[in-house]
Design a protein around this motif. Structure first.
Motif, mmCIF file in Angstrom:
data_model
loop_
_atom_site.group_PDB
_atom_site.id
_atom_site.type_symbol
_atom_site.label_atom_id
_atom_site.label_comp_id
_atom_site.label_asym_id
_atom_site.label_seq_id
_atom_site.Cartn_x
_atom_site.Cartn_y
_atom_site.Cartn_z
ATOM 1 N N HIS A 89 0.830 -1.211 0.000
ATOM 2 C CA HIS A 89 0.000 0.000 0.000
ATOM 3 C C HIS A 89 0.864 1.262 0.000
ATOM 4 C CE1 HIS A 89 -3.483 -2.466 0.155
ATOM 5 N NE2 HIS A 89 -3.073 -3.050 1.262
ATOM 6 N N HIS A 90 1.979 1.212 0.700
ATOM 7 C CA HIS A 90 2.913 2.339 0.667
ATOM 8 C C HIS A 90 3.418 2.554 -0.767
ATOM 9 C CE1 HIS A 90 6.257 4.979 1.616
ATOM 10 N NE2 HIS A 90 7.043 4.147 0.967
ATOM 11 N N LEU A 91 3.802 1.480 -1.431
ATOM 12 C CA LEU A 91 4.314 1.583 -2.804
ATOM 13 C C LEU A 91 3.239 2.076 -3.769
ATOM 14 C CD1 LEU A 91 6.447 -1.655 -2.841
ATOM 15 C CD2 LEU A 91 7.334 0.690 -2.992
ATOM 16 N N GLU A 92 1.991 1.682 -3.550
ATOM 17 C CA GLU A 92 0.902 2.207 -4.387
ATOM 18 C C GLU A 92 0.853 3.727 -4.277
ATOM 19 O OE1 GLU A 92 -2.748 -0.909 -4.691
ATOM 20 O OE2 GLU A 92 -2.411 -0.059 -2.702
ATOM 21 N N ALA A 93 0.959 4.235 -3.057
ATOM 22 C CA ALA A 93 0.919 5.685 -2.840
ATOM 23 C C ALA A 93 2.138 6.362 -3.460
ATOM 24 C CB ALA A 93 0.833 5.991 -1.349
ATOM 25 N N VAL A 94 3.309 5.752 -3.303
ATOM 26 C CA VAL A 94 4.534 6.317 -3.891
ATOM 27 C C VAL A 94 4.397 6.392 -5.410
ATOM 28 C CG1 VAL A 94 7.000 5.902 -4.313
ATOM 29 C CG2 VAL A 94 6.063 5.652 -2.001
ATOM 30 N N ALA A 95 3.946 5.311 -6.020
ATOM 31 C CA ALA A 95 3.797 5.287 -7.477
ATOM 32 C C ALA A 95 2.792 6.335 -7.943
ATOM 33 C CB ALA A 95 3.362 3.897 -7.939
ATOM 34 N N ASP A 96 1.726 6.501 -7.173
ATOM 35 C CA ASP A 96 0.683 7.462 -7.530
ATOM 36 C C ASP A 96 1.148 8.910 -7.379
ATOM 37 O OD1 ASP A 96 -2.044 8.127 -8.280
ATOM 38 O OD2 ASP A 96 -2.362 8.662 -6.170
ATOM 39 N N GLN A 97 2.025 9.156 -6.420
ATOM 40 C CA GLN A 97 2.421 10.530 -6.108
ATOM 41 C C GLN A 97 3.880 10.825 -6.446
ATOM 42 O OE1 GLN A 97 1.461 10.837 -1.942
ATOM 43 N NE2 GLN A 97 -0.666 10.310 -2.291
ATOM 44 N N ALA A 98 4.526 9.965 -7.208
ATOM 45 C CA ALA A 98 5.952 10.131 -7.515
ATOM 46 C C ALA A 98 6.209 11.437 -8.250
ATOM 47 C CB ALA A 98 6.445 8.961 -8.346
ATOM 48 N N ASP A 101 9.891 10.042 -12.909
ATOM 49 C CA ASP A 101 9.640 8.749 -13.541
ATOM 50 C C ASP A 101 10.430 7.648 -12.857
ATOM 51 O OD1 ASP A 101 7.955 9.983 -15.327
ATOM 52 O OD2 ASP A 101 9.399 10.003 -16.988
ATOM 53 N N GLU A 102 11.648 7.951 -12.428
ATOM 54 C CA GLU A 102 12.499 6.953 -11.783
ATOM 55 C C GLU A 102 11.884 6.479 -10.468
ATOM 56 O OE1 GLU A 102 13.701 9.977 -12.896
ATOM 57 O OE2 GLU A 102 14.631 9.188 -14.717
ATOM 58 N N GLU A 103 11.355 7.418 -9.712
ATOM 59 C CA GLU A 103 10.710 7.079 -8.440
ATOM 60 C C GLU A 103 9.480 6.199 -8.690
ATOM 61 O OE1 GLU A 103 9.157 9.387 -4.411
ATOM 62 O OE2 GLU A 103 9.363 10.523 -6.257
ATOM 63 N N ALA A 104 8.688 6.566 -9.661
ATOM 64 C CA ALA A 104 7.500 5.776 -9.996
ATOM 65 C C ALA A 104 7.882 4.392 -10.486
ATOM 66 C CB ALA A 104 6.669 6.496 -11.051
ATOM 67 N N LEU A 105 8.908 4.314 -11.336
ATOM 68 C CA LEU A 105 9.345 3.023 -11.868
ATOM 69 C C LEU A 105 9.860 2.113 -10.764
ATOM 70 C CD1 LEU A 105 9.790 1.194 -14.278
ATOM 71 C CD2 LEU A 105 11.997 2.298 -14.637
ATOM 72 N N ALA A 106 10.616 2.659 -9.826
ATOM 73 C CA ALA A 106 11.121 1.851 -8.722
ATOM 74 C C ALA A 106 9.959 1.280 -7.897
ATOM 75 C CB ALA A 106 12.054 2.673 -7.843
ATOM 76 N N ALA A 107 8.964 2.112 -7.617
ATOM 77 C CA ALA A 107 7.810 1.655 -6.845
ATOM 78 C C ALA A 107 7.026 0.593 -7.611
ATOM 79 C CB ALA A 107 6.906 2.834 -6.494
ATOM 80 N N VAL A 108 6.792 0.841 -8.880
ATOM 81 C CA VAL A 108 6.032 -0.105 -9.702
ATOM 82 C C VAL A 108 6.787 -1.431 -9.843
ATOM 83 C CG1 VAL A 108 5.148 -0.517 -12.032
ATOM 84 C CG2 VAL A 108 4.709 1.659 -10.898
ATOM 85 N N SER A 109 8.099 -1.359 -9.954
ATOM 86 C CA SER A 109 8.903 -2.590 -10.052
ATOM 87 C C SER A 109 8.760 -3.431 -8.793
ATOM 88 C CB SER A 109 10.372 -2.251 -10.294
ATOM 89 O OG SER A 109 10.537 -1.676 -11.558
ATOM 90 N N GLU A 110 8.838 -2.782 -7.634
ATOM 91 C CA GLU A 110 8.687 -3.531 -6.387
ATOM 92 C C GLU A 110 7.257 -4.052 -6.233
ATOM 93 O OE1 GLU A 110 9.513 -3.277 -1.589
ATOM 94 O OE2 GLU A 110 10.330 -1.690 -2.869
ATOM 95 N N LEU A 111 6.277 -3.259 -6.637
ATOM 96 C CA LEU A 111 4.891 -3.739 -6.629
ATOM 97 C C LEU A 111 4.761 -5.001 -7.473
ATOM 98 C CD1 LEU A 111 2.917 -0.395 -6.951
ATOM 99 C CD2 LEU A 111 2.677 -2.045 -5.088
ATOM 100 N N GLY A 112 5.410 -5.002 -8.630
ATOM 101 C CA GLY A 112 5.378 -6.169 -9.504
ATOM 102 C C GLY A 112 5.966 -7.404 -8.844
ATOM 103 N N ARG A 113 7.064 -7.222 -8.105
ATOM 104 C CA ARG A 113 7.675 -8.361 -7.408
ATOM 105 C C ARG A 113 6.743 -8.902 -6.326
ATOM 106 N NH1 ARG A 113 12.145 -5.088 -8.431
ATOM 107 N NH2 ARG A 113 12.114 -4.100 -6.362
#
Length: 131
Positions: A89-98, A101-113
């Motif tokens: 849920h933290h990563l969802e918020a980070v990706a949404d509010q990044a 692009d690098e910050e969003a990609l890092a969050a989305v990558s971890e969400l994917g894992r």
């Protein structure tokens, strides 16, 4: 679907000990698991289950029920681990509010894992984008 990271979560013995075992992929077992690990989502589960059942009956196709079971099995696989759920849920918020692009990609990558792990635990076939 997004539920709160503390929704139904209690202290555990280990660093991220599951609150419950992964349930069988049946609507009944998943409903019982939702009631334990994310009780505020029970109404949503029931509504989506009723909708899937109606669609399956009207079309004569079990696809809507299979989708419901797969979707909720993955939700439960995430939410039954309190730390994993909180991180998700933290990563969802980070990706949404990044801000970048690098910050969003890092969050989305971890969400994917996390999702890959949840799909595996739930025994749900997972297709990557483009497959």
């Amino acid at each position: 679907m997004t539920t709160g990271p503390t929704d139904g979560h209690e202290a555990t013995d280990g660093p991220d000990t599951p609150l419950i075992p992964q349930p069988a992929n049946t609507p009944e077992d998943l409903r019982a698991a939702v009631a334990k690990v994310m009780p505020s989502s029970l109404t949503t589960f029931d509504t989506e289950r009723l909708e899937a059942l109606r669609e399956a009956r009207s079309t004569g196709n079990a696809g809507p029920m299979r989708r419901l079971v797969s979707q909720w099995a993955v939700y439960v696989a995430i939410e039954r681990h309190p730390q994993r759920a909180a991180r998700f849920h933290h990563l969802e918020a980070v990706a949404d509010q990044a801000d970048t692009d690098e910050e969003a990609l890092a969050a989305v990558s971890e969400l994917g894992r996390i999702l890959d792990q949840a799909f595996a635990e739930a025994g749900v076939l997972h297709r990557s984008v483009g497959e």
